[in-house]
Design a protein around this motif. Structure first.
Motif, mmCIF file in Angstrom:
data_model
loop_
_atom_site.group_PDB
_atom_site.id
_atom_site.type_symbol
_atom_site.label_atom_id
_atom_site.label_comp_id
_atom_site.label_asym_id
_atom_site.label_seq_id
_atom_site.Cartn_x
_atom_site.Cartn_y
_atom_site.Cartn_z
ATOM 1 N N ASP A 178 0.697 -1.218 0.213
ATOM 2 C CA ASP A 178 -0.140 -0.015 -0.073
ATOM 3 C C ASP A 178 0.798 1.345 -0.002
ATOM 4 O OD1 ASP A 178 -2.154 -1.574 0.099
ATOM 5 O OD2 ASP A 178 -2.401 -1.462 2.462
ATOM 6 N N GLY A 179 0.310 2.356 -0.751
ATOM 7 C CA GLY A 179 1.144 3.583 -0.686
ATOM 8 C C GLY A 179 2.181 3.545 -1.599
ATOM 9 N N VAL A 180 2.462 2.804 -2.557
ATOM 10 C CA VAL A 180 3.579 2.795 -3.280
ATOM 11 C C VAL A 180 3.298 3.817 -4.292
ATOM 12 C CG1 VAL A 180 4.799 1.434 -5.221
ATOM 13 C CG2 VAL A 180 4.245 0.351 -3.367
ATOM 14 N N THR A 181 3.966 4.657 -4.813
ATOM 15 C CA THR A 181 3.970 5.844 -5.468
ATOM 16 C C THR A 181 4.821 5.769 -6.582
ATOM 17 O OG1 THR A 181 5.488 7.386 -4.202
ATOM 18 C CG2 THR A 181 3.246 7.195 -3.464
ATOM 19 N N GLU A 182 5.775 4.861 -6.727
ATOM 20 C CA GLU A 182 6.788 4.931 -7.660
ATOM 21 C C GLU A 182 6.138 4.561 -9.249
ATOM 22 O OE1 GLU A 182 7.250 3.113 -5.292
ATOM 23 O OE2 GLU A 182 8.877 3.723 -4.188
ATOM 24 N N ILE A 183 6.481 5.121 -10.287
ATOM 25 C CA ILE A 183 6.001 4.859 -11.488
ATOM 26 C C ILE A 183 6.787 3.724 -12.157
ATOM 27 C CG2 ILE A 183 5.930 5.737 -13.983
ATOM 28 C CD1 ILE A 183 5.996 8.499 -12.975
ATOM 29 N N PRO A 184 5.712 2.694 -12.817
ATOM 30 C CA PRO A 184 6.443 1.334 -13.414
ATOM 31 C C PRO A 184 7.674 1.616 -14.125
ATOM 32 C CG PRO A 184 4.150 1.389 -13.672
ATOM 33 C CD PRO A 184 4.375 2.836 -13.116
ATOM 34 N N ALA A 185 8.586 0.837 -13.927
ATOM 35 C CA ALA A 185 9.919 1.196 -14.136
ATOM 36 C C ALA A 185 10.479 0.945 -15.815
ATOM 37 C CB ALA A 185 10.898 0.277 -13.461
ATOM 38 N N ASN A 186 9.452 0.404 -16.467
ATOM 39 C CA ASN A 186 9.820 -0.046 -17.914
ATOM 40 C C ASN A 186 8.665 0.016 -18.746
ATOM 41 O OD1 ASN A 186 8.510 -2.738 -18.027
ATOM 42 N ND2 ASN A 186 10.020 -3.097 -16.304
ATOM 43 N N ARG A 187 8.727 0.444 -19.800
ATOM 44 C CA ARG A 187 7.465 0.521 -20.764
ATOM 45 C C ARG A 187 6.634 -0.703 -20.954
ATOM 46 N NH1 ARG A 187 7.937 2.513 -27.090
ATOM 47 N NH2 ARG A 187 5.963 2.072 -27.722
ATOM 48 N N SER A 188 7.454 -1.959 -20.929
ATOM 49 C CA SER A 188 6.634 -3.104 -21.117
ATOM 50 C C SER A 188 5.473 -3.273 -19.818
ATOM 51 C CB SER A 188 7.430 -4.379 -21.370
ATOM 52 O OG SER A 188 6.695 -5.661 -21.064
ATOM 53 N N LEU A 189 5.943 -2.819 -18.839
ATOM 54 C CA LEU A 189 5.080 -2.940 -17.517
ATOM 55 C C LEU A 189 3.744 -1.937 -17.636
ATOM 56 C CD1 LEU A 189 4.653 -4.633 -14.943
ATOM 57 C CD2 LEU A 189 6.032 -3.075 -13.730
ATOM 58 N N VAL A 190 4.225 -0.993 -17.963
ATOM 59 C CA VAL A 190 3.053 0.317 -18.119
ATOM 60 C C VAL A 190 2.136 -0.235 -19.226
ATOM 61 C CG1 VAL A 190 2.721 2.426 -19.205
ATOM 62 C CG2 VAL A 190 4.827 2.090 -17.713
ATOM 63 N N SER A 191 2.705 -0.814 -20.435
ATOM 64 C CA SER A 191 1.699 -1.505 -21.532
ATOM 65 C C SER A 191 0.830 -2.315 -20.801
ATOM 66 C CB SER A 191 2.272 -1.831 -22.472
ATOM 67 O OG SER A 191 3.090 -0.824 -23.337
ATOM 68 N N GLN A 192 1.276 -3.178 -19.917
ATOM 69 C CA GLN A 192 0.564 -4.358 -19.536
ATOM 70 C C GLN A 192 -0.550 -3.662 -18.304
ATOM 71 O OE1 GLN A 192 2.709 -7.662 -17.852
ATOM 72 N NE2 GLN A 192 4.519 -7.153 -19.239
ATOM 73 N N TYR A 193 -0.208 -2.658 -17.745
ATOM 74 C CA TYR A 193 -0.938 -2.108 -16.812
ATOM 75 C C TYR A 193 -2.048 -1.556 -17.665
ATOM 76 C CZ TYR A 193 1.961 -2.853 -12.814
ATOM 77 O OH TYR A 193 2.745 -3.391 -11.644
ATOM 78 N N LEU A 194 -1.849 -0.663 -18.593
ATOM 79 C CA LEU A 194 -2.949 0.076 -19.354
ATOM 80 C C LEU A 194 -3.720 -1.003 -20.000
ATOM 81 C CD1 LEU A 194 -0.735 2.654 -21.004
ATOM 82 C CD2 LEU A 194 -2.406 2.984 -19.234
ATOM 83 N N LEU A 195 -3.305 -2.231 -20.483
ATOM 84 C CA LEU A 195 -4.171 -3.229 -20.951
ATOM 85 C C LEU A 195 -5.180 -3.906 -19.985
ATOM 86 C CD1 LEU A 195 -4.663 -4.995 -23.428
ATOM 87 C CD2 LEU A 195 -3.441 -6.666 -22.715
#
Length: 300
Positions: free
Chosen positions: A197-214
């Motif tokens: 809980d409370g994690v504020t970091e932005i995902p570290a790589n583009r692949s992970l970002v794309s998976q979250y958006l999906l």
């Protein structure tokens, strides 16, 4: 009297007609209509009214005497004329001093053409809007747009950090009551996935970002970032629509453009506050131009 009246009428009409070049359509229409009205009144004054006066009975001697004598006006004009002719240097000095004082005061003027400033503070709609602003999120909106030259460019962590920085600039303003961007959703998804809980970091790589958006998908997310990752927007909600603080905030946001990743640019995508600033700048610029036009008409 006739030549003076005609000259004064046409000068006034030309002054209003100069608004035809104004950048605001409503003001442009007002200037043209006012100029036509003055010319129409002038035509009536030199045609219809004299004809009607000829048809009326001749004024009595006492009435003619009263029409010629204007004690207050004549006395004032004679006093001013006497002072000006006797002490022209002092008169010019006083006028220039007044102009200097007024010029200093101009710098302290606050120009605000926000939509709500057109209404009375006691209007029912304004009172209701003020109550909503005080108890809930602000009702004035601004949208900050990020655009990338390549597909998926805004899926890059560097681009998302730039979006987060711009969102932070907005959030630091006391007038802003809330902001939302795709970064908020990605942080929440990342926090849930890593189980902390409370994690504020932005995902570290583009692949992970794309998976979250999906996984997130849906209409809400599509309003914050496009499907191709070329554009994203930050929504800001404010309790104040005063143009002054909005403009300074926009300047800070534009300064962020110097630190954006290559191929990414920042701009404004509308909203009530952006429209207020654009309207304010247009009115001030066009009014200054119009003042120069009126001065030229009078001097010529």
């Amino acid at each position: 009297v006739g030549p003076v009246m005609v000259t004064a009428g046409f000068v006034a009409a030309a002054g209003f007609a100069s608004l035809a070049g104004f950048g605001v359509p409503a003001v442009k229409d007002f200037g043209v209509i006012a100029a036509c009205g003055i010319v129409s009144a002038l035509i009536l004054e030199v045609t219809l009214i004299p004809a009607m006066r000829v048809m009326m009975r001749v004024p009595r001697a006492r009435e003619r005497l009263l029409e010629r004598n204007h004690r207050l006006l004549e006395g004032l004009v004679e006093t001013v004329s006497e002072v000006v002719t006797r002490r022209p240097g002092a008169t010019i000095g006083v006028v220039l001093s007044l102009v200097s004082i007024v010029s200093v005061g101009i710098a302290s003027l606050t120009v605000n053409t926000a939509f709500r400033s057109w209404f009375s503070e006691d209007d029912e709609e304004i009172l209701a809007d003020r109550a909503i602003r005080e108890k809930f999120i602000g009702t004035s909106t601004v949208r900050v747009l990020f655009e990338s030259e390549r597909e998926g460019g805004l899926h890059e962590p560097a681009a998302l950090r730039a979006i987060a920085s711009a969102q932070q600039v907005l959030s630091e303003r006391p007038e802003i009551s809330g902001t939302i961007s795709i970064v908020d959703y990605l942080r929440a998804a990342h926090s849930a996935m890593v189980g902390a809980d409370g994690v504020t970091e932005i995902p570290a790589n583009r692949s992970l970002v794309s998976q979250y958006l999906l996984i997130l998908g849906g209409e809400t997310v599509s309003r914050l970032i496009s499907d191709d990752g070329r554009s994203a927007v930050i929504y800001g909600f404010a309790r104040s629509d005063a143009v002054g603080w909005v403009k300074s905030t926009f300047e800070r946001l534009e300064a962020l453009g110097l630190a954006l990743p290559e191929g990414v640019r920042i701009g404004l995508a509308g909203g009530e506050l952006a429209q207020a600033v654009a309207n304010n700048d247009t009115v001030v610029r066009e009014k200054m131009k119009n003042m120069a036009q009126v001065a030229l008409v009078i001097l010529v």
